[in-house]
Design a protein around this motif. Structure first.
Motif, short mmCIF file in Angstrom:
data_model
loop_
_atom_site.label_atom_id
_atom_site.label_comp_id
_atom_site.label_asym_id
_atom_site.label_seq_id
_atom_site.Cartn_x
_atom_site.Cartn_y
_atom_site.Cartn_z
N GLU A 25 0.84 -1.21 0.00
CA GLU A 25 0.00 0.00 0.00
C GLU A 25 0.88 1.26 0.00
OE1 GLU A 25 -4.23 1.06 0.84
OE2 GLU A 25 -3.15 -0.46 -0.26
N LEU A 27 1.06 5.75 -0.60
CA LEU A 27 0.31 7.00 -0.74
C LEU A 27 0.64 7.53 -2.14
CD1 LEU A 27 1.16 8.54 2.77
CD2 LEU A 27 -0.90 7.28 2.10
N VAL A 328 5.57 6.83 -0.27
CA VAL A 328 4.91 7.88 -1.05
C VAL A 328 5.37 7.83 -2.52
CG1 VAL A 328 4.51 10.37 -1.26
CG2 VAL A 328 4.93 9.36 0.99
N ARG A 351 -7.18 11.88 -2.95
CA ARG A 351 -8.04 12.01 -1.75
C ARG A 351 -7.32 12.83 -0.68
NH1 ARG A 351 -11.79 7.22 -1.65
NH2 ARG A 351 -11.23 6.09 -3.52
N GLU A 353 -7.03 13.02 2.56
CA GLU A 353 -6.27 12.46 3.68
C GLU A 353 -4.96 11.84 3.18
OE1 GLU A 353 -9.30 11.72 2.64
OE2 GLU A 353 -9.34 9.57 2.19
N ILE A 354 -5.01 11.21 2.00
CA ILE A 354 -3.79 10.61 1.43
C ILE A 354 -2.84 11.73 1.02
CG2 ILE A 354 -2.90 9.31 -0.56
CD1 ILE A 354 -5.43 7.63 -0.46
N GLU A 357 -1.12 13.45 4.11
CA GLU A 357 -0.10 12.60 4.75
C GLU A 357 1.12 12.45 3.83
OE1 GLU A 357 0.43 11.67 7.66
OE2 GLU A 357 2.10 10.29 7.26
N GLY A 358 0.86 12.27 2.55
CA GLY A 358 1.96 12.14 1.59
C GLY A 358 2.81 13.40 1.58
#
Ligand code: PLP
Length: 368
Positions: A25, A27, A328, A351, A353-354, A357-358
């Motif tokens: 997974e 970002l 990332v 998005r 939130e992604i 954070e990224g």
């Protein structure tokens, strides 16, 4: 098996893409597909429009159904006779290259730019020559030197990824070369820190491109358009020739053409949703980078992406690979032909939130 030499059919995959493939997974700050960005599409309305359109009989019209051309013309405030439909903006380029250039001719494009053009030109056996976009207080068009075989000048308004509009003065300067212009305006409906002006001319053959892909966030519906402007005789000749080219493919599906008047009525709401997303992400980017002295967010006048100027302590590729280690994904500047190191491109469609954070992880990587 011998294939043509138009393209590098087996070009090696770059290290970033290879490395990315086996990680879990991530970002992903490169996501520019609006249908994967968690946007709230009016899916029932879109489905109703397409269901009604499914009843339309097949009526092959190389330039597109009259009703669809009229709908585009109403939104562009132009004459429907000057509108040509294509299956995408990419297809519009391929038609225009066929119309304007012979193998070995060249077209000029401002860089940094979206990497697709190199391939589209190669597939038509034409050469892509470049001229610079220069970063002053904003990104400005640098000197342009057409050659004897230059058949068109392409500008992206606003540009991907620099987000810079082509100002009216720049439009005028471009026209002074007397070479047909191709203005890719797929992102024109997405102003951020400035507002753009469409590039249409009555003194020079000009092709202005748009489509559902960006202006309605519907890349999978496969419908784009070319608005032709310029002196009447040349304009009519160009549209007649485009009709001949398009007649060989008839590539725009009937249902999407039949639904187009309704799709264009729905489009402003999808656009508003996308614009809200890109604006919020740009604000978050500015906020997070406000405290990072060694890097900055470059001016973004419009579009779906932002460029970060980062310290040149390593190559952009190494920077992107180091970020991958921190989970990332970003695009290094050289993907877009930035002429020096120190540029990173992020998509504003991600998005929130992604994205936040990224971007925080990018900021954390920049030395104080
Ligand atoms: C500047 C620019 N032009 C054209 C396209 C392709 O658009 P379409 O989906 O209509 O082929 C893109 C896609 O990202 C783009 O960034």
């Amino acid at each position: 098996m011998k294939f043509s030499t138009r393209a590098h059919w087996n070009a090696p995959v770059n290290q970033l893409t290879r490395e990315r493939a086996w990680r879990g997974e991530l970002l992903d700050l490169t996501e520019t597909n609006p249908t994967r960005a968690g946007l709230d599409y009016p899916l029932d309305e879109l489905a109703d429009a397409m269901q009604r359109a499914a009843r339309a009989p097949y009526d092959p019209q190389p330039l597109g159904l009259r009703s669809a051309r009229e709908a585009v013309a109403a939104s562009l405030q132009c004459d429907a006779d000057d509108v040509v439909l294509t299956a995408s903006t990419s297809e519009a380029y391929s038609f225009l290259f066929k119309l304007l250039a012979d193998p070995g001719d060249d077209v000029l494009i401002a860089i940094p730019s979206y990497p697709l053009f190199e391939h589209l030109a190669a597939l038509e056996l034409i050469t892509l020559r470049t001229f610079p976009l220069e970063l002053h207080r904003r990104w400005e068009l640098g000197p342009i030197a057409p050659g004897p075989r230059t058949r068109a000048i392409i500008v992206v308004n606003p540009n991907n990824p620099t987000g810079s509009f082509i100002t009216p003065d720049e439009q005028h300067a471009l026209a002074m070369h007397g070479i047909p212009l191709i203005a890719d305006e797929v992102f024109l409906d997405y102003p951020l820190d400035a507002r753009g002006t469409t590039l249409v001319r009555d003194d020079l053959l000009t092709f202005t491109l748009g489509g559902l892909s960006k202006s309605a966030g519907l890349p999978h519906y496969k419908l784009g358009w070319i608005r032709v402007s310029g002196p009447a005789t040349e304009r009519r000749a160009a549209i007649d020739a485009l009709e001949l080219i398009a007649d060989n493919f008839l590539s725009v599906a009937t249902p999407v053409q039949a639904a187009l008047p309704e799709l264009l009525r729905i489009a402003p709401r999808i656009r508003a949703e996308i614009a809200e997303r890109t604006r919020a992400n740009l604000a978050a980017l500015h906020e997070i980078f406000a405290s990072v002295a060694a890097a900055r967010v470059l001016p973004v006048e419009g579009g779906w992406s932002a460029v970060l100027r980062v310290p040149r302590v390593m190559s952009d590729d190494e920077f992107a690979l180091a970020l991958l280690d921190r989970g990332v994904v970003v695009q290094p500047g050289y993907f877009f032909d930035f002429t020096t190191e120190g540029f990173i491109v992020v998509s504003l469609l991600v998005r929130p939130e992604i994205f936040a954070e990224g971007v925080r992880r990018i900021a954390a990587m920049i030395p104080a």
